[in-house]
Design an enzyme around this catalytic site. Structure first.
Site, short mmCIF file in Angstrom:
data_model
loop_
_atom_site.label_atom_id
_atom_site.label_comp_id
_atom_site.label_asym_id
_atom_site.label_seq_id
_atom_site.Cartn_x
_atom_site.Cartn_y
_atom_site.Cartn_z
CG ASP A 30 -1.97 1.10 1.10
OD1 ASP A 30 -2.93 0.89 0.34
OD2 ASP A 30 -1.83 2.17 1.72
CB THR A 31 1.78 3.72 -2.25
OG1 THR A 31 2.64 2.63 -2.59
CG2 THR A 31 2.56 5.03 -2.35
#
Length: 196
Positions: A77-78
């Site tokens: 996840d970013t």
């Protein structure tokens, strides 16, 4: 090199991102893609890398019952962390404009977490990169949104696209992390798992 060490493992990449797919190909890691949709909701008290760690591990939860002994599941996840809040993916072009405008002429942090999940353990690593934008004009932001449709990207921009070429003045940390995956950490962690 890594391919040989991972010959007894089966890598599953749980991401629809073409950029992440390409990174694993470039690292010469054989993998399959399996994406399951989840609601990316996290507790409000989390900040920065706590958010990406939580969401990366949450994305792995839906796979846990299916994993086989030789599987290594990779989830990630970013977020863009700016002025003490998380900028995820914009839902509208207006929201995308506001995000880019808020980062114009300022520094922000891009954080990516990657979780490696097997039947026996889970390890999550994360990387942070500081990115500085020049003062962006309204015309530049409008042109970028109209031509590049960045609603699928955290913070509504891709560093490798036009906006990055003309607008980013400084990157402190891993460039590849901003594109979507801290490749050096993925390589190191897979090497570590392969040697267990």
């Amino acid at each position: 090199m890594l391919k040989e060490k991972l010959k007894n493992h089966h890598i599953i990449l749980a991401s629809g991102s073409p950029r992440r797919h390409q990174f694993l190909k470039d690292l010469k890691i054989p993998f399959i893609i399996d994406v399951k949709n989840i609601e990316e909701i996290y507790p409000e008290n989390l900040k920065g890398s706590e958010i990406t760690d939580y969401l990366s591990e949450l994305k792995a939860e839906v796979f846990k019952r299916e994993l086989k002994k030789e599987d290594i599941l990779i989830t990630s996840d970013t977020i863009v962390w700016h002025e003490n809040k998380a900028l995820g993916k914009a839902e509208t072009t207006t929201e995308a404009f506001e995000m880019l405008k808020s980062m114009s002429g300022k520094k922000h942090e891009v954080i990516t977490s990657v979780s490696f999940t097997t039947t026996e353990f889970q390890k999550t690593v994360n990387a942070s990169t500081m990115v500085t934008f020049k003062e962006l004009t309204k015309e530049e932001i409008d042109f970028y949104i109209l031509n590049y449709h960045p609603l699928d990207k955290a913070g509504s921009y891709g560093i490798q696209e036009w906006i990055g070429l003309i607008g980013i003045t400084k990157v402190e940390g891993s460039y590849f992390n901003v594109v979507g995956l801290p490749t050096h950490l993925v390589y190191e962690t897979l090497l570590e798992i392969a040697s267990l």
